[in-house]
Write a protein that holds these residues in place. Structure first.
Motif, PDB file in Angstrom:
ATOM      1  N   UNK A 116       3.768  47.882  97.253  1.00  0.00           N
ATOM      2  CA  UNK A 116       3.894  48.410  95.891  1.00  0.00           C
ATOM      3  C   UNK A 116       2.657  48.071  95.076  1.00  0.00           C
ATOM      4  N   UNK A 117       2.209  49.054  94.304  1.00  0.00           N
ATOM      5  CA  UNK A 117       1.034  48.840  93.454  1.00  0.00           C
ATOM      6  C   UNK A 117       1.462  48.802  91.999  1.00  0.00           C
ATOM      7  N   UNK A 118       0.654  48.129  91.203  1.00  0.00           N
ATOM      8  CA  UNK A 118       1.004  47.977  89.799  1.00  0.00           C
ATOM      9  C   UNK A 118      -0.159  48.399  88.912  1.00  0.00           C
ATOM     10  N   UNK A 119      -0.584  49.655  88.997  1.00  0.00           N
ATOM     11  CA  UNK A 119      -1.720  50.072  88.165  1.00  0.00           C
ATOM     12  C   UNK A 119      -1.296  50.154  86.702  1.00  0.00           C
TER      13      UNK A 119
ATOM     14  N   UNK B 181      -1.857  51.896  83.141  1.00  0.00           N
ATOM     15  CA  UNK B 181      -2.457  53.095  82.539  1.00  0.00           C
ATOM     16  C   UNK B 181      -2.024  53.200  81.078  1.00  0.00           C
TER      17      UNK B 181
ATOM     18  N   UNK C  11       0.010  57.802  81.926  1.00  0.00           N
ATOM     19  CA  UNK C  11       1.165  57.496  82.764  1.00  0.00           C
ATOM     20  C   UNK C  11       2.212  58.616  82.688  1.00  0.00           C
ATOM     21  N   UNK C  12       2.454  59.085  81.462  1.00  0.00           N
ATOM     22  CA  UNK C  12       3.426  60.176  81.292  1.00  0.00           C
ATOM     23  C   UNK C  12       2.929  61.448  81.990  1.00  0.00           C
TER      24      UNK C  12
ATOM     25  N   UNK D  59       3.323  61.072  85.834  1.00  0.00           N
ATOM     26  CA  UNK D  59       4.726  61.215  86.245  1.00  0.00           C
ATOM     27  C   UNK D  59       5.151  62.680  86.152  1.00  0.00           C
TER      28      UNK D  59
ATOM     29  N   UNK E  21       3.832  64.520  89.115  1.00  0.00           N
ATOM     30  CA  UNK E  21       4.560  64.149  90.332  1.00  0.00           C
ATOM     31  C   UNK E  21       5.915  64.841  90.355  1.00  0.00           C
TER      32      UNK E  21
ATOM     33  N   UNK F 166      12.073  55.444  75.534  1.00  0.00           N
ATOM     34  CA  UNK F 166      10.821  54.687  75.644  1.00  0.00           C
ATOM     35  C   UNK F 166      10.133  54.603  74.279  1.00  0.00           C
TER      36      UNK F 166
ATOM     37  N   UNK G  65       9.188  52.247  92.390  1.00  0.00           N
ATOM     38  CA  UNK G  65       8.034  51.576  91.774  1.00  0.00           C
ATOM     39  C   UNK G  65       7.307  52.512  90.808  1.00  0.00           C
ATOM     40  N   UNK G  66       7.296  53.821  91.125  1.00  0.00           N
ATOM     41  CA  UNK G  66       6.657  54.770  90.200  1.00  0.00           C
ATOM     42  C   UNK G  66       7.413  54.799  88.868  1.00  0.00           C
ATOM     43  N   UNK G  67       8.736  54.752  88.960  1.00  0.00           N
ATOM     44  CA  UNK G  67       9.540  54.741  87.740  1.00  0.00           C
ATOM     45  C   UNK G  67       9.254  53.471  86.929  1.00  0.00           C
TER      46      UNK G  67
ATOM     47  N   UNK H 175       6.635  51.563  86.987  1.00  0.00           N
ATOM     48  CA  UNK H 175       5.277  51.575  86.423  1.00  0.00           C
ATOM     49  C   UNK H 175       5.187  52.445  85.174  1.00  0.00           C
ATOM     50  N   UNK H 176       5.922  53.573  85.182  1.00  0.00           N
ATOM     51  CA  UNK H 176       5.955  54.412  83.977  1.00  0.00           C
ATOM     52  C   UNK H 176       6.510  53.609  82.803  1.00  0.00           C
TER      53      UNK H 176
END
Lengths: 567, 251
Positions: free
Chosen positions: A315-318, A320, A325-326, A329, A332, A420, B99-101, B103-104
């Motif tokens: 798992x990565x934790x970039x 942004x 980020x929005x 997502x 994706x 959010x 993890x993508x969720x 991170x958002x």
């Protein structure tokens, strides 16, 4: 069996057209009563405008073709074009409705045969097609009926039957490969990717087919070139045009010969083809439909059952910015949902294929003349830049991506971003940036093919791309704001968010209007002798001004609209 | 428990469009720092509507909601930044990986990289979700989705933690862990506000409870206080709840 299928079909149609939902909210709770009235008015006026336009075009086409004894080709072309459109759009609809409907989990455990569920789902697609086709086909049928002096009642009866059967065969031509594709894709863990690739291949094939057929039809004023083909007799051109797709000939003859034995014979052939195709769909569907659906369920489950242990380390934790980020997502989510990709990216594939087809069809006199006119235009480089800029804009208008940005969240997911700590401006900007990136990336293949065909100077392409980025971003911002203002959040299937969403129609209309105004102004300026590059600069300036105004509007309105959005 | 109020509702009302009766009617309550507050009520009483107004998903027609000093209507972004929220049925983005969720959520809440790595590791470890965090959410069970939503809501260590029916879908081990976590969250001086139908949990876990019926707060206080008010020392919270919310009795 017939009773339960009928019951299933009625329930499916009820959900599709939100009949009970509308009755509850509009008639019982009497909420937002202005909404259906406004929607009916908007759709009605749009349909009437389109219908009258198509009627006039068909009448004109009829008068020129009838002068040389080929009046019925009006019907053939109208029917053929409608069927090609049904096939292109049908493939996406079939995959969405057959395989990505949320109610499959409810329907499959019911004591229904796969063919019965398939029949119910097919009825939904058919009903949707009738709504669109009514606007395009009825004016052609009326125009022919009025001008050709056909006998009244038999023509009306034949028209109704032809109209009802018209989308059946093309839809099944789209449905059978879709079912087979999903059967194979269901076995794979890359089911969604395979569905998307298959979908685009199908679109490409149908576009090429349509192009080949179209080059056989006479353009207005081009009839002389077809005289040789007509010597065989009256309406022989119908055979020439329809040779690649016989049902269009049968439908034409059924209508043109309504009330005669020849007409009846053709009508029986046309309806028989529909019935046969439907039976074939049910037979094939009964064998493979559920395997494709269940294969998809298993593919999802397999992912969950992956051996544990290594994932968390990977798992990565970039970190942004919220907008980035929005946007990421958003991209994706869009690109991982086949229904969205097949709807939103169709133009990205269709246009390059059309450009390729045009390249190979240069031998055709009509196309060659068009090319000659374009390539020898004064200031081709500047015109080319404008065309590329307009191409990005048209893709943005057609893609439905910005105009469904919030609708796609639906009631299910809108809470995530609403909870959010992001302002409306941030969320809207994230969605607009995502839409823009997808459109720009989607435009590249078309620009590359166009450049290969036309060989514009590099400066022209670069200017065109810059213009395109600005022009499409203006539409992305306005689209996102429009959809934020009135998102369509009540949907059960994701395809409804993009297919049954009036915001998409609004986007297309806004796009068309802007293209008409800017394109008209540009050609007028060139005509008045203004240097072509100064027109490009002028258009660029106008677009930048629009973009600046939109950013102001975004700042002023987005937070308020975001706060008012209740989900 | 501190006297500092982290969540305050004053005269909050909400009537849905087309409805004749309010879903929430003149509701006032206060939740203090370090307190676990249970929000109870029968189906359709107005619990979810209240919670949605607190987290900014619905706008009240009247009244004020203040979360950690921020008026939800005036400064929604600041209020949300101090709030963590898990809805009753956490429908997450099916096509993202866990993890993508996360991170958002971390990006928008502004959780720094090192901090998010530590918190995500800690929370996923607690909920035993670590091995699945690289899988798409579509492949998760209901309980796993619930745990992921809880992880997302706790990433920024919110001062006000709002949960709508949080126990639904959790297995006994996760449920126990979650209850411990709620307590330790409050021990840091934060507050937990949650709705539930599981009255035994509310009785054991909550410092105070509020009972809502037909949009109105009909009782509020510690379970002991409610018993005293009814002068029935041996009554359970369930008895009190059932008597107060009996159908047909307008309180």
């Amino acid at each position: 069996m017939a009773r339960r299928v009928l019951s299933l079909i009625l329930a499916q149609l009820n959900m599709n057209f939100a009949i009970s939902h509308s009755r509850y909210y509009y008639l019982k709770k009497r909420q937002r009563l202005w909404e259906p009235v406004l929607i009916a008015l908007a759709i009605g006026s749009l349909a009437a405008t389109l219908g009258v336009g198509i009627y006039k075009a068909a009448s004109y086409y009829y008068s020129t073709s009838a002068a040389i004894g080929q009046g019925a080709v009006t019907l053939t072309l109208g029917i053929l074009l409608a069927q090609v459109l049904v096939a292109i759009l049908g493939f996406v609809l079939v995959i969405a409705v057959f395989y990505f409907s949320n109610d499959l989990g409810i329907l499959i455990p019911l004591p229904l045969r796969p063919a019965e569920v398939l029949a119910g789902k097919f009825a939904v697609i058919l009903a949707n097609e009738y709504v669109g086709l009514a606007v395009f086909v009825i004016p052609v049928l009326v125009a022919y009926g009025v001008h050709a002096g056909v006998s009244g009642v038999p023509y009306v009866l034949s028209s109704v039957l032809v109209f009802l059967a018209l989308p059946v065969v093309p839809l099944i031509i789209a449905a059978v490969p879709a079912i087979l594709l999903m059967r194979v894709a269901g076995l794979s863990r890359r089911k969604d990717t395979l569905a998307m690739i298959g979908g685009f291949l199908f679109v490409a094939v149908v576009v090429l087919f349509q192009f080949l057929v179209q080059t056989k039809a006479p353009g207005i004023g081009e009839e002389a070139e077809f005289l040789a083909k007509m010597l065989a007799g009256a309406n022989s051109l119908v055979d020439v045009v329809g040779a690649r797709f016989p049902p269009s000939i049968w439908a034409t003859r059924a209508l043109a010969g309504a009330g005669t034995l020849q007409g009846l014979y053709s009508l029986v052939l046309f309806l028989g083809a529909g019935v046969l195709a439907f039976v074939a769909l049910l037979v094939i569907g009964d064998r493979v439909f559920y395997q494709g659906v269940l294969g998809g369920f298993e593919a999802g489950a397999r992912r969950g059952a992956r051996p544990t242990g290594k994932v968390q380390e990977a798992a990565r934790y970039p970190s942004r910015s919220p907008v980035a980020s929005l946007a990421l997502v958003e991209m994706k989510l869009f690109t991982r949902t086949p229904v969205y990709v097949l709807n939103g990216f169709t133009g990205f594939v269709m246009f390059p294929v059309m450009f390729v087809a045009m390249f190979f069809a240069k031998r055709d006199p009509q196309i060659a003349r068009l090319w000659d006119a374009f390539l020898s235009a004064p200031g081709l480089a500047a015109v080319g830049a404008l065309v590329i800029g307009a191409y990005f804009f048209v893709l943005a208008a057609m893609s439905s991506i910005p105009f469904t940005a919030f609708s796609r969240e639906g009631k299910r997911h809108i809470w995530i971003q609403r909870a959010l700590p992001a302002s409306g401006r941030t969320v809207a900007l994230g969605k607009a940036v995502a839409a823009e990136i997808m459109i720009v990336l989607g435009a590249i293949p078309g620009v590359a093919v166009l450049e290969y065909v036309v060989r514009l100077p590099l400066a022209s392409v670069a200017t065109g791309i810059v213009l395109g980025i600005i022009s499409s971003f203006t539409l992305c911002i306005s689209g996102v704001l429009f959809d934020m203002w009135r998102p369509m959040l009540n949907w059960t299937d994701p395809q409804k968010a993009v297919k049954s969403n009036l915001n998409v129609v609004a986007g297309m209309l806004i796009g068309l209007a802007v293209i008409a105004v800017l394109g008209g102004a540009a050609s007028l300026f060139v005509k008045f002798g203004l240097p072509a590059w100064s027109v490009v600069a002028g258009i660029g300036g106008v677009l930048i001004a629009i973009l600046a105004a939109e950013m102001k509007l975004l700042g002023a309105l987005a937070d308020r609209m975001w706060g008012a959005l209740e989900g | 428990m501190s006297e500092v109020s982290l969540l305050r509702l004053e005269g909050v009302s909400k009537t849905y469009r087309g409805a004749t009766k309010p879903a929430v009617d003149n509701l006032s309550l206060e939740v203090r720092a370090g307190e676990i507050f249970g929000f109870l009520g029968p189906n359709g009483a107005g619990k979810t509507t209240t919670i949605k107004m607190v987290v900014g998903l619905l706008r009240p027609d009247r009244g004020t909601i203040v979360a950690n000093g921020h008026d939800v209507a005036v400064d929604p972004v600041a209020a949300k930044a101090d709030t963590g929220y898990v809805p009753d049925n956490p429908d997450l983005y099916d096509r993202l990986t866990g993890i993508e969720y996360l991170n958002l959520v971390a990006d928008v809440f502004g959780v720094p990289q090192a901090e998010r790595k530590r918190r995500i590791g800690e929370l996923l470890g607690m909920f035993e979700l670590g091995p699945a965090v690289g899988d798409i959410i579509q492949s998760y069970s209901h309980g796993m989705k619930q745990k992921l939503a809880l992880t997302g809501a706790l990433l920024h260590d919110p001062a006000v933690f709002i949960l709508d029916e949080p126990m639904v879908g959790l297995d006994p081990r996760a449920s126990r862990l979650f209850k411990d976590m709620m307590r330790s969250h409050c021990e840091k001086g934060h507050t937990v506000f949650f709705s539930t139908h599981i009255l035994e949990v509310a009785e054991r876990l909550c410092d105070r409870v509020g009972i809502i019926n037909r949009g109105r707060l009909i009782a509020c206080g510690t379970v002991e206080e409610l018993r005293e008010r009814r002068k029935q020392a041996d009554e359970t919270l369930e008895d009190i709840f059932l008597e107060l919310t009996e159908p047909g009795e307008a309180k």
